[in-house]
Design a protein around this motif. Sequence first.
Motif, short mmCIF file in Angstrom:
data_model
loop_
_atom_site.label_atom_id
_atom_site.label_comp_id
_atom_site.label_asym_id
_atom_site.label_seq_id
_atom_site.Cartn_x
_atom_site.Cartn_y
_atom_site.Cartn_z
N LEU A 234 -47.41 -96.43 12.63
CA LEU A 234 -48.23 -95.22 12.53
C LEU A 234 -47.95 -94.42 11.27
N PRO A 235 -46.69 -94.10 10.94
CA PRO A 235 -46.46 -93.31 9.72
C PRO A 235 -46.98 -94.00 8.46
N LEU A 236 -46.81 -95.32 8.36
CA LEU A 236 -47.31 -96.04 7.19
C LEU A 236 -48.83 -95.97 7.11
N ALA A 237 -49.49 -96.13 8.26
CA ALA A 237 -50.96 -96.05 8.27
C ALA A 237 -51.43 -94.68 7.84
N LEU A 238 -50.72 -93.63 8.26
CA LEU A 238 -51.11 -92.27 7.89
C LEU A 238 -50.80 -91.98 6.42
N ARG A 239 -49.72 -92.52 5.92
CA ARG A 239 -49.41 -92.31 4.49
C ARG A 239 -50.48 -92.94 3.61
N ARG A 240 -51.04 -94.05 4.04
CA ARG A 240 -52.12 -94.67 3.27
C ARG A 240 -53.37 -93.80 3.27
N CYS A 241 -53.45 -92.88 4.22
CA CYS A 241 -54.58 -91.96 4.29
C CYS A 241 -54.22 -90.58 3.74
N GLY A 242 -53.16 -90.50 2.95
CA GLY A 242 -52.83 -89.26 2.26
C GLY A 242 -51.93 -88.32 3.01
N TYR A 243 -51.38 -88.73 4.14
CA TYR A 243 -50.50 -87.86 4.92
C TYR A 243 -49.08 -87.85 4.37
N ASP A 244 -48.43 -86.70 4.48
CA ASP A 244 -46.99 -86.66 4.33
C ASP A 244 -46.40 -86.87 5.71
N THR A 245 -45.20 -87.46 5.80
CA THR A 245 -44.64 -87.81 7.11
C THR A 245 -43.20 -87.32 7.21
N LEU A 246 -42.87 -86.70 8.33
CA LEU A 246 -41.50 -86.24 8.55
C LEU A 246 -41.12 -86.45 10.01
N SER A 247 -39.81 -86.49 10.25
CA SER A 247 -39.29 -86.72 11.59
C SER A 247 -38.09 -85.83 11.83
N LEU A 248 -38.03 -85.23 13.03
CA LEU A 248 -36.89 -84.43 13.45
C LEU A 248 -36.20 -85.17 14.58
N TYR A 249 -34.94 -85.53 14.36
CA TYR A 249 -34.21 -86.42 15.27
C TYR A 249 -33.00 -85.69 15.84
N PRO A 250 -32.76 -85.74 17.17
CA PRO A 250 -31.73 -84.89 17.77
C PRO A 250 -30.31 -85.46 17.75
N ALA A 251 -30.11 -86.64 17.18
CA ALA A 251 -28.77 -87.23 17.10
C ALA A 251 -28.48 -87.56 15.64
N PHE A 252 -27.35 -88.20 15.37
CA PHE A 252 -27.05 -88.62 14.01
C PHE A 252 -27.93 -89.80 13.63
N GLY A 253 -28.36 -89.84 12.39
CA GLY A 253 -29.33 -90.83 11.94
C GLY A 253 -28.85 -92.26 12.03
N GLY A 254 -27.52 -92.46 12.12
CA GLY A 254 -27.00 -93.81 12.24
C GLY A 254 -27.12 -94.38 13.63
N PHE A 255 -27.41 -93.54 14.63
CA PHE A 255 -27.49 -94.02 16.01
C PHE A 255 -28.62 -95.02 16.15
N MET A 256 -28.29 -96.24 16.55
CA MET A 256 -29.25 -97.34 16.70
C MET A 256 -30.10 -97.51 15.44
N SER A 257 -29.52 -97.16 14.28
CA SER A 257 -30.19 -97.29 12.97
C SER A 257 -31.51 -96.52 12.92
N ALA A 258 -31.52 -95.34 13.55
CA ALA A 258 -32.77 -94.57 13.64
C ALA A 258 -33.32 -94.22 12.26
N ARG A 259 -32.45 -93.75 11.36
CA ARG A 259 -32.93 -93.36 10.03
C ARG A 259 -33.55 -94.55 9.30
N ALA A 260 -32.82 -95.68 9.30
CA ALA A 260 -33.31 -96.86 8.58
C ALA A 260 -34.60 -97.38 9.21
#
Length: 489
Positions: A234-260
């Motif tokens: 979904l984020p990639l599809a929206l970026r192709r349509c000119g969207y900026d994309t951001l995510s707010l995550y409640p744990a550390f980004g390394g948990f289950m490789s969420a950031r990657a």
Amino acid sequence: LVVLLVLLSRLKHDVVQMTANFVDLMVIDRDTAAFLFTIFPNLRWSVIAAALVILPLMYTLWWLDPFRIPRLPALAGKLACLAALVAYSLTFPDEAWRGYYDDGYLSKFARSGVIAVSDFVRDGFMESAPATNEHLKVPLVDACYPAGRRPNIIMIHDESSFDIRAAGGIKVPRNYGSHFLSFDGKARQFMAESNGGPSWFTEYNVLAGLSSRSFGRFAYFVTRIASGRVERGLPLALRRCGYDTLSLYPAFGGFMSARAFQTTTGVAHFYDAHDLGARDVEPDSFFYDRALDLMSQEQPSKPLFAFVYLAANHFPWETKFRPELLPAWRAPGNASAIDEYLRRQDLSAEQYQAFMAGLKKKFPNQPFLIVRYGDHQPEFAPHILDPGLDEAGVGKKLENYDPRYYATYYAIDAINFEPVKSDAVMDRIDAAYLPLVILEAAGIPLDPSFEEQKAIMLRCGGVFYACRGGAEARRFNRLLIDAGLIHGL
């Protein structure tokens, strides 16, 4: 080695409520090590100290060992042990649901090795159909031309939330249930692929638009495996349509490789608990306030996609979470954990309404499409849905994907925007179709992969992985692989 396995298995269960299995050796990544060293600061020194003691001791024992077995008998003994292990594993197969129990460390680890290796040799990490003559066109960056004004899109991960009235005999507060309704007054079902804890299964569903069940025995590691490999979502599809994309995550980004993983699917700006200044588990209002702040810093001329990941309704429910936030709430009279769950749902609904009011106040002229979903049922749900079943009976129903154990909700709301009517906005959908529903409701043109997935959705009536015994999902995975959107699996 046995002691080390037991200690690591108990550590893993403390963190993610699942004991160690052989796949942990097959999927080793830097993110997981970094996450563990972050949440357990003393672990780094424990590992160093253990290495300084154990490695020289192992060498010394090997050097001083007076008993030497010739290589040929040793190899024969090894093969005999392996044959016995394979026979044992096939006779008493490891049941996936038992991995959530804090016991049987050695047996579960050994048996999982036989099954995991055989599954990997047969299918790799992910199931896909053999080669096909069909092809998907690779979506172009500049090939998206939406009709009309594009709305800002907010997707809200409503932790452990479902309509508890699905279970009989539960007393609920007055007006309970309105939180699950969409703008048009309809209640819609969202069929998750996990129950009780692993939110990252649904995270994979709603960002990649694919099924975690395609990973079979490796599904528990889906976001770690998909990082850098599943470049579709979904984020990639929206970026192709000119969207900026951001995510707010409640744990550390390394948990289950969420950031990657989220970056792989097109999230340009990822903010984890450290970036947001979160301390332990924060109420929903914390993330809503941070989302409003971050959105106000975006360019007003550019549409935005925001993924807001909530966590306040996470277990345990034996203790009251932030009682000062809802002081007038009265328990309906169920078991204490269920009443606490209901209190947190009420708190979540109240803070969601405050967030909607904040959007209207801060961005009075901007259009918004807001989509919420329950990522899975709480861990106690099977025991209130089927109170007469024992753990083994519940485990069998979970393993067979009883729909009553996986049904939550999804709801669509809008501000200054009329959601586009579409046959994809069904009353009941599998989790992997939520990105498609969002694109359709927002009036965003579908890229070739989502066009194909919509055809599958309509053909299968909102069912994805289970349609035609998994054949549709395997075929779709093959199309994505051949198009270069999935690689290395």
